[in-house]
Design a protein around this motif. Sequence first.
Motif: not given
Length: 769
Positions: A235-244, A246-254
Amino acid sequence: MITDYKKSLFPRKVHQRGLALAVVGVLQSGSLQAQNVLEEIIVTAQKREQSVQDVPLAVTAVSGQILESLGITQMTDLEQLSPSLTISSGSKNTNGGMQIRGVGTNGVFGIQVEPSVLVVFDDVSQAQGGQAFTNLIDIERVEVLRGPQNTLFGKNASAGVLNITTRAPADEFEGVVELTATDDEEIAVAGSVSGPLSDTLGYRLTGYYSDRDGFIENTHTGDDVQSQEQASVRGKLRWQPSEQWDITLSAHYSDSEAECCALVIQSYAEDSAYIFPDAISVLYSEMVPNIAQDEENDQVALDDVLLQETTTEGASLRLNYAFNDFTLSSITAYNKWNNVAASDVDFSARDVDTDLLGVFSVRAWDNSDRTSDFFSQELRLLSPTYDNFDYLVGLYYSEVENKQRFHRVADFAPVNSDSLQSTETDSLGLFGQATWRFGDDTSLTFGARYNEEDISADVSNYIDETRITASDDDSVVLGKISLQHYLDEERMLYGSISTGYKGGAFDTAGFDENKASNPVQPEESINYEIGLKSTWLDNRLQFNAAVFFTEYDDFQAQNFTILDDGSIATQLLNVGELETKGVELEGLALLGDNFRLMYGIAYVDAKVVEWDNGPCYPLQTPEEGCVSVELAPGVVQDVQPSLAGNVLQNAPEWKLNLGGDYSMQFDTLPFDGFLNFNYVWRDEANYDIKGSPLAVQDSFGVANLNIGIAESSAEKYRVTLFVNNVFDEFHSSAITDALGGGLFTNTIVARIPVRSERRYGGVRLRYSF
């Protein structure tokens, strides 16, 4: 998209023609519309987004679309697409390995030893080689960086890097589901869904499940082995609250569970017998009376459990902050990898009725439980692309803790083992790279890295009731310099010199005071390379070439030694000097609007240059070059006085990749058709660096074919019929004769079977929404 630098070089031509460059992997079998020029692919091989044609190093880039169209879902299939990449299977996931230009780390038992080919997922290094053997689902692209890449990627990239990027959250809602069924009893389903949660927040969720029956018969139980069941979610969440920001949180399980990995006997000497401590001889042929001696044997006779259970979980947080055209990046990551394995190591399923002991067991088995905890923190500052220069600087820190409980029991041979192994590796690196454009069409790139490393080991041997600890440290300065010159808008020449390094390690297998006092030394390399990147015929033909020469000192390789009591000891060695040199050609051609051809060919001469008093291969005779030498007062060993000239493990001299994609427009139907193929031919290779003539795989070629239809307007659906290994060309991924002289008195030759060694086919159904 064209780099800012290239726009400044050729502003008129670029804007008039809308230049579109391409790379080998840009074949897009799912995109069936006619195209007049090749397409561009963007890579991050230098930690900066660039067209692959502007990067002054040898890179094979493969798009996610070609992976999907060819049905490539596993890392082991990537050697189909890169001419200098080979992959070896192992009896355990921890023992396999990858080689680039003939160099890699294979079959190493010590848990601290790292691979020479680094695998990176979304800017996060994979600490253990076994972690690389995972699935490839919902991938944006794969970059195969050839040659040492330590300046930007860290200490264990002495042979190259597989840089893998997964897909980011989409700006608009989208989803896809794909079902695969094969005639060798595999069912697989993969899917992803992505879109915005708000104006500033997006998500992506990807899942995969597959279940495949075995293809090797166990005559003792009547069941098939080499089966595998896999499941993963990312899973990925990408947050871009402003032009400055760019935040991505990733998690994985296999999770993967397989009834494998069996060594399949191909041949054995008629007089080969088990080695018993009391001179009791039992012929191996009596133990496996129903197993045929055949190169293509697909039967085993085993009475112990075969198991490979692997679990991976982790998360990463990427923060990008842009200011004044600079980008400051922070990448924080944690991964935990666990592998539980069980093996039958007597290669039989019967007890023996002897005159001396009655019914006597020849049972031998082992199991291991191995865990790797990895934490890393990377900071990078990336400058804008100025008219005359650009640069990046970075700081990297990582901690790797490995633990393994290993247990082997043998009722008939002195190879019992019971130990708890723990190691830790802490690394700190400071790196930077800058490019200076001192002419209208010429630039110089130089980079350096300073790396410090602390290693430690703690091993408890429960049989001998001993505990041994050790520690060591090292530091190194690495560097790279490259010069590139644009002949014109479409052709670029480059030359580079780079140094490589793989850190030292404690050989925890059979750990003793000698190994504690003498850790395996770091592996070092220097690479010289010149290359051409070019497009021709109005961007309808791409031709890239690289000529390289690389020297390695203290290459890390594993050896099996037969001790006086008949037991087998493993030892990680530093080989004196190696060299690999050769030529790589690859590219893409648009032959008409509907047919695209990709090609790659590599000539690689990878050999030992200097290795005095190296180990003999199993049962090597004095006439074959194995002699007794007194290496120190009172220390006599059987050695080969020189291994110079031996070919490296799984390093074919020639390798050819050829792929094609043909699209067909049906004007009166709601769908279009496509056909694509991929062919790989490779020269003979030896799987034993010691030069055993019994560990040679002859040259072979494998062809894969896909044919199908796809909805013509937006490709909402796609149906693919496929056949892999069309001509049923048998081949082995790994061959060994290390059993002879160890568990057996004479030659035993075995292979590790893989699915691709035989023909299989099926259907893939894909629906997008």
